[in-house]
Design a protein around this motif. Structure first.
Motif, PDB file in Angstrom:
ATOM      1  N   GLU A 262       6.245  -9.723  -1.292  1.00  0.00           N
ATOM      2  CA  GLU A 262       7.303 -10.301  -1.252  1.00  0.00           C
ATOM      3  C   GLU A 262       8.615  -9.465  -1.240  1.00  0.00           C
ATOM      4  N   LEU A 263       8.474  -8.057  -0.619  1.00  0.00           N
ATOM      5  CA  LEU A 263       9.530  -6.922  -0.963  1.00  0.00           C
ATOM      6  C   LEU A 263       9.483  -7.555   0.581  1.00  0.00           C
ATOM      7  N   LEU A 264       8.889  -7.786   1.637  1.00  0.00           N
ATOM      8  CA  LEU A 264       9.162  -8.102   3.295  1.00  0.00           C
ATOM      9  C   LEU A 264      10.108  -9.512   3.907  1.00  0.00           C
ATOM     10  N   SER A 265       9.252 -10.740   2.478  1.00  0.00           N
ATOM     11  CA  SER A 265       9.886 -11.254   2.705  1.00  0.00           C
ATOM     12  C   SER A 265      11.349 -12.229   2.303  1.00  0.00           C
ATOM     13  N   ALA A 266      11.750 -11.847   1.275  1.00  0.00           N
ATOM     14  CA  ALA A 266      13.305 -11.429   0.703  1.00  0.00           C
ATOM     15  C   ALA A 266      14.251 -10.663   1.255  1.00  0.00           C
TER      16      ALA A 266
ATOM     17  N   GLY B 106       6.883   2.178   1.747  1.00  0.00           N
ATOM     18  CA  GLY B 106       5.641   3.341   2.357  1.00  0.00           C
ATOM     19  C   GLY B 106       4.664   3.484   0.990  1.00  0.00           C
ATOM     20  N   SER B 107       3.684   4.366   0.857  1.00  0.00           N
ATOM     21  CA  SER B 107       3.084   3.791  -0.390  1.00  0.00           C
ATOM     22  C   SER B 107       3.199   5.554  -1.096  1.00  0.00           C
ATOM     23  N   ASP B 108       2.621   5.324  -2.534  1.00  0.00           N
ATOM     24  CA  ASP B 108       3.008   6.764  -3.226  1.00  0.00           C
ATOM     25  C   ASP B 108       3.747   8.090  -3.285  1.00  0.00           C
ATOM     26  N   VAL B 109       4.435   8.774  -3.728  1.00  0.00           N
ATOM     27  CA  VAL B 109       5.035   9.835  -4.499  1.00  0.00           C
ATOM     28  C   VAL B 109       4.722  10.519  -3.800  1.00  0.00           C
ATOM     29  N   PHE B 110       5.493  11.918  -3.372  1.00  0.00           N
ATOM     30  CA  PHE B 110       5.155  13.216  -2.625  1.00  0.00           C
ATOM     31  C   PHE B 110       6.046  13.327  -1.978  1.00  0.00           C
ATOM     32  N   PRO B 111       6.654  14.106  -1.045  1.00  0.00           N
ATOM     33  CA  PRO B 111       7.849  15.191  -0.638  1.00  0.00           C
ATOM     34  C   PRO B 111       8.230  14.757   0.635  1.00  0.00           C
ATOM     35  N   GLU B 112       7.234  14.637   1.386  1.00  0.00           N
ATOM     36  CA  GLU B 112       7.974  13.811   2.446  1.00  0.00           C
ATOM     37  C   GLU B 112       8.039  12.577   1.938  1.00  0.00           C
TER      38      GLU B 112
ATOM     39  N   ASN C 278      10.908   1.569   0.998  1.00  0.00           N
ATOM     40  CA  ASN C 278      10.616   1.113  -0.578  1.00  0.00           C
ATOM     41  C   ASN C 278       9.015   2.239  -0.382  1.00  0.00           C
ATOM     42  N   ILE C 279       8.970   1.618  -1.644  1.00  0.00           N
ATOM     43  CA  ILE C 279       7.765   2.837  -1.615  1.00  0.00           C
ATOM     44  C   ILE C 279       7.119   2.123  -3.043  1.00  0.00           C
ATOM     45  N   LEU C 280       6.111   1.693  -2.718  1.00  0.00           N
ATOM     46  CA  LEU C 280       4.800   1.003  -3.089  1.00  0.00           C
ATOM     47  C   LEU C 280       4.361   2.119  -4.040  1.00  0.00           C
ATOM     48  N   TYR C 281       4.149   2.945  -5.524  1.00  0.00           N
ATOM     49  CA  TYR C 281       3.820   3.792  -6.205  1.00  0.00           C
ATOM     50  C   TYR C 281       2.586   3.395  -7.411  1.00  0.00           C
ATOM     51  N   LYS C 282       1.571   4.029  -6.708  1.00  0.00           N
ATOM     52  CA  LYS C 282      -0.063   3.314  -7.288  1.00  0.00           C
ATOM     53  C   LYS C 282       0.301   4.749  -9.643  1.00  0.00           C
TER      54      LYS C 282
ATOM     55  N   PRO D 293     -14.511  -3.071 -18.160  1.00  0.00           N
ATOM     56  CA  PRO D 293     -14.176  -1.875 -17.135  1.00  0.00           C
ATOM     57  C   PRO D 293     -13.471  -1.356 -16.372  1.00  0.00           C
ATOM     58  N   GLU D 294     -12.564  -2.442 -15.540  1.00  0.00           N
ATOM     59  CA  GLU D 294     -11.415  -1.731 -14.818  1.00  0.00           C
ATOM     60  C   GLU D 294     -10.422  -1.669 -15.805  1.00  0.00           C
ATOM     61  N   THR D 295      -9.710  -0.774 -16.094  1.00  0.00           N
ATOM     62  CA  THR D 295      -8.388  -0.258 -16.822  1.00  0.00           C
ATOM     63  C   THR D 295      -7.203  -0.252 -15.936  1.00  0.00           C
ATOM     64  N   GLU D 296      -6.214  -1.249 -16.235  1.00  0.00           N
ATOM     65  CA  GLU D 296      -5.330  -1.249 -14.374  1.00  0.00           C
ATOM     66  C   GLU D 296      -4.454  -0.203 -15.478  1.00  0.00           C
ATOM     67  N   VAL D 297      -3.466   0.467 -14.789  1.00  0.00           N
ATOM     68  CA  VAL D 297      -2.235   1.130 -14.719  1.00  0.00           C
ATOM     69  C   VAL D 297      -1.086   0.655 -13.364  1.00  0.00           C
ATOM     70  N   GLU D 298       0.028   0.720 -14.674  1.00  0.00           N
ATOM     71  CA  GLU D 298       0.602  -0.005 -13.669  1.00  0.00           C
ATOM     72  C   GLU D 298       1.552   0.627 -12.593  1.00  0.00           C
ATOM     73  N   ALA D 299       1.475  -0.324 -11.274  1.00  0.00           N
ATOM     74  CA  ALA D 299       2.216  -0.290 -10.464  1.00  0.00           C
ATOM     75  C   ALA D 299       4.144  -0.117 -10.110  1.00  0.00           C
ATOM     76  N   GLN D 300       4.776  -0.109  -9.558  1.00  0.00           N
ATOM     77  CA  GLN D 300       5.596   0.390  -9.531  1.00  0.00           C
ATOM     78  C   GLN D 300       6.779  -0.007  -7.998  1.00  0.00           C
ATOM     79  N   VAL D 301       8.018  -1.055  -7.226  1.00  0.00           N
ATOM     80  CA  VAL D 301       8.546  -0.377  -6.316  1.00  0.00           C
ATOM     81  C   VAL D 301       9.731   0.743  -6.801  1.00  0.00           C
ATOM     82  N   LEU D 302       9.199   1.507  -6.198  1.00  0.00           N
ATOM     83  CA  LEU D 302      11.023   2.049  -5.669  1.00  0.00           C
ATOM     84  C   LEU D 302      11.783   2.199  -4.402  1.00  0.00           C
ATOM     85  N   PHE D 303      13.077   2.597  -5.383  1.00  0.00           N
ATOM     86  CA  PHE D 303      13.868   2.275  -4.602  1.00  0.00           C
ATOM     87  C   PHE D 303      14.562   3.318  -4.775  1.00  0.00           C
ATOM     88  N   CYS D 304      15.546   3.763  -3.230  1.00  0.00           N
ATOM     89  CA  CYS D 304      16.283   5.261  -3.321  1.00  0.00           C
ATOM     90  C   CYS D 304      16.941   5.433  -4.548  1.00  0.00           C
TER      91      CYS D 304
END
Length: 384
Positions: A217-221, A316-322, A334-338, A366-377
């Motif tokens: 959705e991000l890239l389509s927009a 990208g995916s996930d939050v870390f220094p790089e 943008n970052i897709l944060y799991k 059995p599957e417990t869901e943790v909310e994902a987020q889209v991060l901007f700078c």
């Protein structure tokens, strides 16, 4: 003699139903995080957790083994936060007389780590034990310190429960180890990736289909109709990779998106960097997305080296220094944060509640869901 606090008492004080209190206390779905925290705070104030802790001291320490990739090398991108989440939970619940036995493993070493945790394989030295000391955020990204080895001839002591992830592999050994846990009566809770068909009490993970759809959705927009998008789809057999990639493609198909997708699979393939450089040199795409953290670093580096920083809309995916540095430099948008930290924290809580209450049934889902987020700078200040 003071009357024992009950779930009904907590429900009355919180202004919710007894069922809501039960779900909040035992980490079940169907309760918003603000309500859950309110219920837990009232339970602590009323001595509900303290009563549990007192009984915990009488029955001796509970030993929980954690087998996850080591937070070193490329594993640091994602698994540093997994180990942080585990230690954070055990630090907060130190009154429950818990011991976390850490079995970090290198890529391909999950089966050996699981066997060592069960005392049925070659020991991986002596596992570091984390018994709930206040965590030091500055030191948590490092590998845990080695502990003194047990005296020679000491029989292995099995843990009371196991935390690990469902790594996809053609090697049947990890699945056999989880089945061995079930045969021994040891509850298993998975985090980050499920293991379909393997026995486990529960699994905590992000909704990978939703994450893929968010990226699409991000890239389509953001991109013009007919633009080409490069998808680093990772390895289909790894549940998180395959789930994000399928969600991405499903969104485009369902919304009739005119974007053209160039799928570049590979995760451990040594030829992937060269293939990526070739694609960027020939026909640079308008946008790109990686379903995993390792691919995000590779993609950001290749875009920068090709002189395309700012010209390719990069997700990208996930939050870390790089990744944080790439966003601040304008290479990544943008970052897709799991939220791996929360996945691990919730998994630890579910397992400990199961150990404290052996008659506790598995979660309805059995599957417990943790909310994902889209991060901007502009939101990176929360992550360092």
């Amino acid at each position: 003699m003071p009357q024992k606090v009950t779930i009904r008492d907590i429900a009355r004080l919180a202004g919710v139903s007894s069922g809501t209190v039960h779900r909040a206390l035992y980490g079940k779905k169907g309760v918003g995080e603000p309500v859950r925290q309110k219920v837990l705070a009232i339970a602590r104030q009323q001595g509900f957790t303290l009563n549990t802790a007192a009984s915990a001291l009488k029955r001796g320490p509970l030993r929980v083994a954690a087998c996850f990739p080591a937070p070193e090398g490329e594993g640091r991108y994602f698994y540093t936060d997994v180990w942080r989440g585990l230690r954070e939970y055990f630090a907060e619940e130190s009154a429950l007389n818990l011991t976390l036995l850490e079995y970090p493993f290198a890529e391909g070493g999950q089966a050996a780590a699981l066997a060592a945790a069960l005392g049925e394989g070659a020991p991986l030295n002596s596992p570091p034990a984390f018994a709930g000391a206040a965590p030091d955020p500055a030191a948590q990204s490092a590998a845990p310190p080695a502990q003194p080895a047990a005296p020679a001839g000491t029989p292995p002591q099995r843990p009371d429960g196991l935390l690990t992830l469902g790594l996809a592999s053609t090697d049947p050994a990890p699945k056999a180890a989880l089945e061995r846990c079930a045969a021994l009566g040891l509850p298993v809770v998975l985090a980050c990736d499920d293991a379909p068909g393997c026995p486990r009490f529960a699994c905590v993970q992000a909704n990978y289909d939703t994450i893929g759809r968010l990226g699409a959705e991000l890239l389509s927009a953001q991109l013009a109709p007919g633009s080409e998008v490069l998808l680093l789809s990772g390895e289909e057999a790894i549940p998180s990779h395959g789930g994000v990639a399928r969600g991405f493609m499903a969104y485009l198909a369902e919304h009739g998106s005119p974007l053209r997708v160039l799928d570049l699979p590979g995760y451990r393939d040594p030829a992937l960097p060269g293939r990526l450089r070739q694609v960027l040199a020939q026909t640079p795409p308008a946008g790109a997305l990686s379903v995993n953290s390792r691919g995000s670093v590779l993609l950001a580096g290749a875009v920068r080296q090709a002189g395309l920083a700012g010209r390719v809309r990069l997700v990208g995916s996930d939050v870390f220094p790089e990744n944080i540095a790439a966003m601040r430099a304008g290479v990544m948008h943008n970052i897709l944060y799991k939220n791996p930290r929360q996945q691990a924290y919730q998994a630890a809580r579910l397992l400990v509640q199961r150990l404290l209450h052996p008659d506790l049934p598995p979660p309805a889902a059995p599957e417990t869901e943790v909310e994902a987020q889209v991060l901007f700078c502009s939101g990176l200040y929360r992550y360092g």
